[in-house]
Design an enzyme around this catalytic site. Structure first.
Site, PDB file in Angstrom:
ATOM      1  N   ILE A  84       0.853  -1.184   0.042  1.00  0.00           N
ATOM      2  CA  ILE A  84      -0.010  -0.169   0.110  1.00  0.00           C
ATOM      3  C   ILE A  84       0.907   1.426  -0.100  1.00  0.00           C
ATOM      4  CG2 ILE A  84      -1.982  -1.075   1.053  1.00  0.00           C
ATOM      5  CD1 ILE A  84      -1.055  -0.038   3.621  1.00  0.00           C
ATOM      6  N   ASP A  85       0.443   2.491  -0.508  1.00  0.00           N
ATOM      7  CA  ASP A  85       1.165   3.838  -0.696  1.00  0.00           C
ATOM      8  C   ASP A  85       1.781   3.866   0.694  1.00  0.00           C
ATOM      9  OD1 ASP A  85       0.467   3.697  -3.154  1.00  0.00           O
ATOM     10  OD2 ASP A  85      -0.934   5.253  -2.985  1.00  0.00           O
ATOM     11  N   LYS A  86       2.709   4.694   0.608  1.00  0.00           N
ATOM     12  CA  LYS A  86       3.647   5.028   1.818  1.00  0.00           C
ATOM     13  C   LYS A  86       2.938   5.941   2.590  1.00  0.00           C
ATOM     14  CE  LYS A  86       7.652   7.807   3.013  1.00  0.00           C
ATOM     15  NZ  LYS A  86       8.745   8.687   2.781  1.00  0.00           N
ATOM     16  N   GLU A  87       2.068   6.824   2.257  1.00  0.00           N
ATOM     17  CA  GLU A  87       0.992   7.720   2.893  1.00  0.00           C
ATOM     18  C   GLU A  87      -0.365   7.039   3.442  1.00  0.00           C
ATOM     19  OE1 GLU A  87       2.239  10.216   4.309  1.00  0.00           O
ATOM     20  OE2 GLU A  87       4.191  10.245   3.273  1.00  0.00           O
ATOM     21  N   THR A  88      -0.409   5.878   3.222  1.00  0.00           N
ATOM     22  CA  THR A  88      -1.766   5.238   3.574  1.00  0.00           C
ATOM     23  C   THR A  88      -1.335   4.258   4.608  1.00  0.00           C
ATOM     24  OG1 THR A  88      -2.182   4.999   1.105  1.00  0.00           O
ATOM     25  CG2 THR A  88      -3.408   3.389   2.417  1.00  0.00           C
TER      26      THR A  88
END
Length: 172
Positions: A84-88
């Site tokens: 999952i994305d870094k900021e998620t």
């Protein structure tokens, strides 16, 4: 294959990643001999890649699980089945052995593994529910972003608006 022919298969040794385990604390939700479920915080990168330095989830997993994590495709990619994305923030299932990795990967491919995400979106979605069925890959213009790309990997997302909130002063 013809009668009398012989074939041999040489499986190459797994190429180890040159990573140093880190002592970053993991928020472990569940763990057994096969998988570990991690609550990944926003801001943490899952897997080292070009342009990514420092601690990642993989570095922390190497410290927690040692060498027991799975590898795939001849390269040690410690247990990572999906990202999952870094900021998620969210839960990630990580395979602790090759059998679990193959099983989880097959479930993702066959779409028998269900993943649910809740997102806060700044503007109202129109329509409020629907399906996005489009191929995704790295954006050719912005390599750190994913986007709809003609020869990308098939991706299907079903979405629905659960709530809409009005913020005074904003037009939505």
């Amino acid at each position: 294959v013809k009668c009398g022919e012989a074939y041999s298969l040489i499986v190459p040794a797994v190429v180890a990643l040159d990573l140093t385990p880190s002592t970053t604390k993991l928020d472990i939700i569940y763990e057994d001999d096969d998988i570990i479920i991690i609550n990944k915080p926003a801001g943490m990168t899952v897997h080292p890649a070009a342009g990514t330095r420092g601690d990642t989830l993989v570095h922390a997993l190497l410290n927690h699980c040692g060498a027991s994590l799975s590898g795939i495709g001849g390269v040690a990619r410690p247990g990572i089945v999906h990202r999952i994305d870094k900021e998620t923030s969210g839960l990630l299932a990580v395979a602790k052995n090759d059998a679990a990795h193959q099983h989880l990967s097959a479930q993702l491919k066959e779409r028998t593994l269900k993943r649910t995400y809740i997102a806060y979106v700044w503007m109202a979605l129109t329509p409020r529910a629907g399906t996005i069925d489009a191929p995704i890959a790295r954006n050719p213009r912005f390599r750190r972003q994913m986007g709809i790309v003609a020869d990308g990997k098939n991706a299907v997302t079903h979405y629905e608006t659960l709530n809409a909130y009005h913020i005074p002063g904003n037009i939505t």
